[in-house]
Structure formats: C-alpha cells, structure tokens
Design a protein around this motif. Sequence first.
Motif, PDB file in Angstrom:
ATOM      1  N   ARG A  41      -2.427   9.443  -8.502  1.00 10.72           N
ATOM      2  CA  ARG A  41      -3.633   8.733  -8.033  1.00 10.72           C
ATOM      3  C   ARG A  41      -3.312   8.191  -6.653  1.00 10.72           C
ATOM      4  O   ARG A  41      -2.350   7.453  -6.491  1.00 10.72           O
ATOM      5  N   GLU A 124      -7.569  11.483  -7.918  1.00  8.71           N
ATOM      6  CA  GLU A 124      -6.603  11.415  -9.019  1.00  8.71           C
ATOM      7  C   GLU A 124      -6.649  12.692  -9.840  1.00  8.71           C
ATOM      8  O   GLU A 124      -7.673  13.372  -9.907  1.00  8.71           O
ATOM      9  N   ASN A 128      -3.859  10.992 -16.214  1.00 14.29           N
ATOM     10  CA  ASN A 128      -2.780  10.137 -15.690  1.00 14.29           C
ATOM     11  C   ASN A 128      -2.649   8.875 -16.545  1.00 14.29           C
ATOM     12  O   ASN A 128      -3.558   8.527 -17.294  1.00 14.29           O
ATOM     13  N   TYR A 130      -2.627   5.758 -15.777  1.00 14.57           N
ATOM     14  CA  TYR A 130      -3.193   4.525 -15.215  1.00 14.57           C
ATOM     15  C   TYR A 130      -4.521   4.173 -15.894  1.00 14.57           C
ATOM     16  O   TYR A 130      -5.175   5.039 -16.480  1.00 14.57           O
TER      17      TYR A 130
ATOM     18  N   LYS B 120      -6.331  -1.617  -9.390  1.00 12.42           N
ATOM     19  CA  LYS B 120      -5.281  -1.268  -8.429  1.00 12.42           C
ATOM     20  C   LYS B 120      -4.048  -2.143  -8.635  1.00 12.42           C
ATOM     21  O   LYS B 120      -2.917  -1.669  -8.550  1.00 12.42           O
ATOM     22  N   GLU B 122      -3.074  -3.449 -11.482  1.00 11.87           N
ATOM     23  CA  GLU B 122      -2.420  -2.952 -12.703  1.00 11.87           C
ATOM     24  C   GLU B 122      -1.708  -1.626 -12.420  1.00 11.87           C
ATOM     25  O   GLU B 122      -0.594  -1.397 -12.890  1.00 11.87           O
ATOM     26  N   THR B 123      -2.376  -0.753 -11.657  1.00 12.32           N
ATOM     27  CA  THR B 123      -1.801   0.557 -11.317  1.00 12.32           C
ATOM     28  C   THR B 123      -0.504   0.409 -10.529  1.00 12.32           C
ATOM     29  O   THR B 123       0.463   1.138 -10.764  1.00 12.32           O
ATOM     30  N   ASP B 124      -0.481  -0.555  -9.609  1.00 12.07           N
ATOM     31  CA  ASP B 124       0.719  -0.774  -8.798  1.00 12.07           C
ATOM     32  C   ASP B 124       1.890  -1.245  -9.654  1.00 12.07           C
ATOM     33  O   ASP B 124       3.040  -0.848  -9.419  1.00 12.07           O
ATOM     34  N   ILE B 126       2.354  -0.517 -12.873  1.00 13.53           N
ATOM     35  CA  ILE B 126       2.797   0.661 -13.647  1.00 13.53           C
ATOM     36  C   ILE B 126       3.594   1.604 -12.747  1.00 13.53           C
ATOM     37  O   ILE B 126       4.642   2.121 -13.131  1.00 13.53           O
ATOM     38  N   ARG B 127       3.117   1.789 -11.532  1.00 15.61           N
ATOM     39  CA  ARG B 127       3.790   2.702 -10.595  1.00 15.61           C
ATOM     40  C   ARG B 127       5.187   2.182 -10.245  1.00 15.61           C
ATOM     41  O   ARG B 127       6.137   2.954 -10.120  1.00 15.61           O
TER      42      ARG B 127
END
Lengths: 170, 185
Positions: A41, A124, A128, A130, B120, B122-124, B126-127
């Motif tokens: 993503r 994305e 995935n 996320y 975003k 939350e995504t950061d 996880i990343r």
Amino acid sequence: MRLSLMLLITHGKRQRKLGGGKPQRLNILRRVVTGLVRHERIESTYAQCDEAKFYAERLIDYAKLGNTNAGAMRIADYWITEKDLIPKLFETLAPRFAEHDGRYCRLYRLPVTTQNTRDMAVLEYKGNPYPSLRPIPKNHPNSIANILVEGLRQDYEKKMEIDMKDQPAA
Amino acid sequence: MATSLLRIFHAAFQNVEIRLLQAFGLHPPPGPALAIPGCHHPLQGSQGSDMTEPSGLSSLLGGVFLMAAPKHRQSLERRHKRQRHPDKLIKPKENLFPCPECGSMMQEGFLCINCYQRIKYETDIIRQKIKETETDGLASTAETVVRYADETITESDKSKRVIEMARKKPHWFTKDMYDEHWKTS
C-alpha cells in the motif's frame, strides 16, 4: 499500450506524460511498482498511481506464469529494481491472486485540502494485512426506522398472500 | 509651488540656450542619449563597404524587435467585467455527504480524510512491526496476518508471518461493529 475503447476515441493518446521523457517515465513507474510490491500500500500522486496501476497488474499476470518461465523472470527483473522482492512476487503475490483475474489493485483518491494541496492517491494490492480503506457497511436492524420498515414489509407480504388466495376463488 | 515652477522654467531656458549654441557650433554636442543594443551581423563587417547603409527608423532600430503595447487605459467597467465574470467564481461542490464511518463531510469519489489519517496511523505501526521481523531488510516470502490481543491465532496462520499487537483490535477494524456490540450487551 492500453487497448481499449478510450484509446480509439483519443487517437492513441491515452497515456499521460510523466517526468521529462520516455526513460524518465519508465524509471518513475518502476519506482512506484517496486514500492507497491514491497509495502502493498503506497501513497503517491494520482497521476503516478493511475499509470502504475496498469503495470502492477500486468506484473502479477506475468508472475502467474511461474519463476521457471524465462519471459516472466525477465519482466520481473526489469520492473522490480530491488531484487530481494522477486521471490516475494513469485511466491506470495502470484499464489494469492491465482484465482483472481485482472484487477489486483485498488486505487483511492485523496481529497485536496489546505494541508494536502497535491492531487494524491493511495494504491494497494488486494489481500494486504492493513485495515481496509473503505468504510465497512453496517446493518442496523434494531434502529426504530428499520423496525418500522420491516413491519411495513411484513404487513405488505401478508396482504399479498391474502390477495393471492382470493384471486383463484374469484 | 513657486519654487518648483521656477526650477522648471530655469531648466527650460537652459535647454534653449544649449540648442542655440549648438546651432552656431559654439557648444560641444551632447553624448549619445539613446543607446540601443543591436546585434551585429558577422558578415556585415566584410561586406559593409559594398552595401549602402540603411536610413530612417530601420537604421535607428538595427536588430531591435518592438512588441505591441496598450495605447489606452482600460475603463473600470471593462476591467471589472473581465475580472469578476461569473465563470471565474469558485463553484460550490454539490457532491458532499457525511462519512458513514465518522460523520465528517467527504466528497464523492474520494476517501474520507478523517478516516484515512486514523487508518494511516495504524498502517504505519503494522509496517514498522513488519520491518522489525525482516532480517537485513530483506523481504520475506510469507503472507502476513495481523493479530490483536483479543484475537486467537488459528492453525491456518502457522504458515504465515503473524504480527502480534499488544492492544485490542480498534472498533473500526472489525468486520461488523454493530453485531458485536449487540451480542455483548
């Protein structure tokens, strides 16, 4: 090259220009596609995402041919600049989309605000890990409006049943 | 007022005096008042003796390109008509509606910026956790699943890379928030 009705209408000028020429355009697209394969993503300008989406989907189509296919490996080697991602493409993304056909990506536009003045978008791959970007549809069966509508629907069905019974007799 | 008028008259008389002296050849002529940069043609030097020199305005403006300039001032009415034309106004957006998730206004065909900032964030996280699992920054070939504190790790997850989060799953991450809410209450 995109083969579509739009291509016919626009006299072959379907692509928008990126960068300052053909090599630079391809470098930009390779950078976006490589980032997409790594992170699944990414956020970039709408123009870059929209152009790269087509190539990211075609890359999966080639990856489905398998890592023993010479043509598929050549395409993967060209489009993925960071070479540790090539096993990920063939062993993770290709099996994930084995039953899908075509649309492997999702593209969302971000609104232009005072903080975000550029026309940005999020690209994305499907599946995935996320959280979803789309609002999750919800049912509200216990809200008063839905209870009333449900009651109305049941009344209507009952009425129709009675009418159907009466019709053959008459 | 009077002093300025006197100064103007003084300058005018001085001009007349110089012109009269010039006419009789008593005053040295003034230096070049108008210096025009013209481009010199390289071939002109060798053939200059043969060619006749151009006369009139073209000789004065050798190689100078004159652009068009407005001759008259535009009236206020004309200017305002051009600047304040209704077509130049910012058009009101009519494709706005409240976000079904958070209720803030969003545009049709675009993401809700309020929801996106939350996702975003939350995504950061996880990343960042995915990055920590990778050795030497090399991408892993296993599928990734995220499991929160209130979730159980099933057998199908064993072949995958499991990212375990210390806290509970956020309410907006669930499949159907409403059902879970009514089951518990």
